[in-house]
Scaffold this active site. Sequence first.
Site, PDB file in Angstrom:
ATOM      1  CG  HIS A 178      -9.141   1.098   3.577  1.00  0.00           C
ATOM      2  ND1 HIS A 178      -8.090   1.592   4.319  1.00  0.00           N
ATOM      3  CD2 HIS A 178      -9.794   0.220   4.367  1.00  0.00           C
ATOM      4  CE1 HIS A 178      -8.100   1.016   5.506  1.00  0.00           C
ATOM      5  NE2 HIS A 178      -9.123   0.178   5.564  1.00  0.00           N
ATOM      6  CG  HIS A 208     -14.108  -1.516   4.143  1.00  0.00           C
ATOM      7  ND1 HIS A 208     -13.416  -1.992   3.052  1.00  0.00           N
ATOM      8  CD2 HIS A 208     -13.271  -1.596   5.198  1.00  0.00           C
ATOM      9  CE1 HIS A 208     -12.210  -2.362   3.443  1.00  0.00           C
ATOM     10  NE2 HIS A 208     -12.101  -2.127   4.742  1.00  0.00           N
TER      11      HIS A 208
END
Length: 139
Positions: A46, A61
């Site tokens: 992620h 992110h």
Amino acid sequence: MAMADVDDPVFSAGYVGPGVAIVPDPEAGRDAVAPIDGTIVKVHPHAFVIAGTDGRGVLVHLGINTVQLDGDGFTVHHQQGDTVQRGDVLISWDPAAVEAGGRSAVCPVVALDAPADALTGAPADGTDVTVTDTLFVWG
């Protein structure tokens, strides 16, 4: 979008550094790319951090609270220690599936540990950007 508008207090308050946030297109936004040339110093399904030759780190992110997905729906194409070029695909994912699961697909791009006034040239809120656009200049 402005980092202050990200629905996460760590990013919106600038605790890890200033930057911009990308609202990915559900189709065209499936590949997260290296925003700079450098070495991958940390990679998770992620999120990733790349250090440039000047030692400055940039965090990308993918979505908010996506760590909770334990990598499900993310494909990592490079590993920690790999040297990458700006535009290299690092992670593929499905922003629409993230949103369908009740999470935000907004992607903070952060100049790690930079002072709040260190960045210039960020696109205005609502501006369409592509993988070849410069998101900010770290002065």
